[in-house]
Design a protein around this motif. Sequence first.
Motif, PDB file in Angstrom:
ATOM      1  N   HIS A  59       0.765  -1.266   0.074  1.00 50.99           N
ATOM      2  CA  HIS A  59       0.071   0.007   0.030  1.00 50.99           C
ATOM      3  C   HIS A  59       0.935   1.320   0.114  1.00 50.99           C
ATOM      4  CE1 HIS A  59      -2.821   3.020   1.093  1.00 50.99           C
ATOM      5  NE2 HIS A  59      -1.983   3.551   2.093  1.00 50.99           N
ATOM      6  N   SER A  60       0.546   2.058  -0.934  1.00 52.42           N
ATOM      7  CA  SER A  60       1.350   3.453  -0.974  1.00 52.42           C
ATOM      8  C   SER A  60       0.439   4.411  -0.948  1.00 52.42           C
ATOM      9  CB  SER A  60       2.329   3.537  -2.441  1.00 52.42           C
ATOM     10  OG  SER A  60       3.454   2.722  -1.927  1.00 52.42           O
ATOM     11  N   GLY A  61      -0.012   5.099   0.061  1.00 52.93           N
ATOM     12  CA  GLY A  61      -0.925   6.230   0.212  1.00 52.93           C
ATOM     13  C   GLY A  61      -0.845   7.314  -0.789  1.00 52.93           C
ATOM     14  N   PRO A  62      -1.675   8.088  -1.633  1.00 55.11           N
ATOM     15  CA  PRO A  62      -1.490   9.177  -2.387  1.00 55.11           C
ATOM     16  C   PRO A  62      -0.543  10.208  -1.559  1.00 55.11           C
ATOM     17  CG  PRO A  62      -3.823   9.244  -1.600  1.00 55.11           C
ATOM     18  CD  PRO A  62      -3.029   7.943  -1.098  1.00 55.11           C
ATOM     19  N   ASN A  63      -0.715  10.426  -0.267  1.00 53.91           N
ATOM     20  CA  ASN A  63       0.069  11.605   0.313  1.00 53.91           C
ATOM     21  C   ASN A  63       1.575  11.184   0.610  1.00 53.91           C
ATOM     22  OD1 ASN A  63      -2.158  12.966  -0.093  1.00 53.91           O
ATOM     23  ND2 ASN A  63      -2.518  12.980   2.256  1.00 53.91           N
ATOM     24  N   SER A  64       2.105   9.947   0.175  1.00 56.52           N
ATOM     25  CA  SER A  64       3.501   9.637   0.280  1.00 56.52           C
ATOM     26  C   SER A  64       4.389  10.781  -0.246  1.00 56.52           C
ATOM     27  CB  SER A  64       3.783   8.379  -0.482  1.00 56.52           C
ATOM     28  OG  SER A  64       2.933   7.182  -0.024  1.00 56.52           O
TER      29      SER A  64
END
Length: 224
Positions: free
Chosen positions: A95-100
Amino acid sequence: MTFSLVARCPDTGMFGVAISSSSPAVAARCSYARSGVGAVATQNVTDPSLGPLTLDLMGQGLGAEKAIAQVQARGKFIEYRQVLAVDYEGRTAIHSGPNSLGIWTQAMAENVASGGNLLANDTVPQAIVDGYLAAEGHIGDRLIAAMRAGLAAGGEAGPVHSAGMMIVDKVSWPVADLRCDWTDDCPIENIATAWDIYKPQLDAYVQRALDPREAPSYGVPGDD
């Protein structure tokens, strides 16, 4: 500000995590592994609770993909998080959140997954995965090779200062848990040096825990 990989050795069943960051003591917050279950890295505005949660879910029989789906549903502020997992069958999920932060990306293959944020470029995780798959030998050697490959591909956008490598095998504790919490030199090379020293002694430390009567000598003054 971090790049990492989680991996499984299909020959031995060992799991490992290796990680490096510009932040101090990254491995203390971000690296998790459990014998017979899997390995997890949780990073990017880190929530350390997601590491044990993911391992618990995989320990209940969920594969990596379903475990990560549960983490996405249950984690707080999940849009800020990166979580990497490899399970007992070598399946991987991220999982890589869009706010990374900054340039962030990820790469996966059977038995290995890599992700990073604030990277120098978007090729770093794939270089890490390729480096792991191309390397041979002990999982520790392969983890080091993978991190060196990521660094050679550009690594983080700025200098890294901490690193760690954790390996689990058949016992309930990590058989290796090597950390460099801060250095102005290369923390990955510091870990590599520590591994070169620790690797020949790894089996002896496990044997001393299981049955000290059968363990090799301790190599200290006065030890016969």
